[in-house]
Design an enzyme around this catalytic site. Structure first.
Site, PDB file in Angstrom:
ATOM      1  N   ASP A 123       0.857  -1.185   0.000  1.00 16.67           N
ATOM      2  CA  ASP A 123       0.000   0.000   0.000  1.00 16.67           C
ATOM      3  C   ASP A 123       0.892   1.232   0.000  1.00 16.67           C
ATOM      4  O   ASP A 123       2.011   1.196   0.531  1.00 16.67           O
ATOM      5  CB  ASP A 123      -0.903   0.011   1.235  1.00 16.67           C
ATOM      6  CG  ASP A 123      -2.000  -1.054   1.183  1.00 16.67           C
ATOM      7  OD1 ASP A 123      -2.357  -1.481   0.072  1.00 16.67           O
ATOM      8  OD2 ASP A 123      -2.504  -1.421   2.251  1.00 16.67           O
ATOM      9  N   ASP A 139      -6.909  -1.593  -4.439  1.00 19.50           N
ATOM     10  CA  ASP A 139      -7.936  -1.263  -3.449  1.00 19.50           C
ATOM     11  C   ASP A 139      -8.938  -0.271  -4.036  1.00 19.50           C
ATOM     12  O   ASP A 139     -10.145  -0.369  -3.776  1.00 19.50           O
ATOM     13  CB  ASP A 139      -7.316  -0.660  -2.188  1.00 19.50           C
ATOM     14  CG  ASP A 139      -6.434  -1.631  -1.431  1.00 19.50           C
ATOM     15  OD1 ASP A 139      -6.584  -2.860  -1.614  1.00 19.50           O
ATOM     16  OD2 ASP A 139      -5.581  -1.166  -0.646  1.00 19.50           O
TER      17      ASP A 139
END
Length: 180
Positions: A123, A139
């Site tokens: 991320d 995501d």
């Protein structure tokens, strides 16, 4: 001719998934190369940063270290999405469902690749202004497409449309099977 069109639809869907996954993996590679081990890169001071993070859980950091669950659930979700794509009528009216199911599948594949290769998901996007959990491109695919799918289901498609995708089976009355 119909079967050629159908095969072309599947080829386009698979190629689209591949392109979207490649974009996701490229951005994660950039995050590793440019962000890992470095301070966050400030895009908008106090609002948005690029920040390397290894997420061993699900969305928003939930379900930490439950990798086996993701290895089981992701293929099930992908099978469901493939079945859903197959079931969708070939009318333009259902194109949003088709496109969003492809984007959702790409997000699932993108994060699954990370889990298989690294045992975590990379991320790197952090919205500082609201202290939002760090996320990635896959995501975004998952969240945005899932929200739009739900909104379409609730506010755009009518019950008849859903019946066309998932027809209800008629239950036979008990006396229909009895001889008179």
């Amino acid at each position: 001719m119909k079967s050629k069109n159908r095969i072309l639809e599947y080829v386009i869907a698979i190629l689209s998934i591949c392109v979207l996954v490649a974009l996701d993996q490229w951005t994660k590679w950039l995050a590793v190369v440019h962000l890992k081990g470095n301070r966050p890169y400030v895009l908008l001071d106090g609002i948005l940063e690029l920040y390397y993070y290894e997420n061993r859980g699900a969305a928003f950091g939930t379900m930490q270290n439950q990798q086996i669950l993701f290895y089981i659930l992701t293929p099930i979700i992908l099978i469901f999405l493939g079945w859903f794509f197959y079931r969708l009528p070939r009318r333009r009216h259902f194109l949003p469902f088709r496109v969003l199911s492809v984007i959702l599948a790409a997000g699932a594949v993108g994060n699954l690749i990370d889990r298989v290769l690294h045992q975590y998901v990379i991320d790197f996007v952090y919205v500082v202004a609201i202290d939002f959990p760090i996320f990635n491109v896959a995501d975004c695919y998952i969240t945005v497409s899932a929200v739009i799918l739900i909104l379409l289901y609730l506010f755009y498609y009518k019950e008849e449309d859903i019946q066309e995708i998932f027809p209800k089976r008629e239950k036979k009355k008990a006396n229909d099977n009895e001889s008179v």
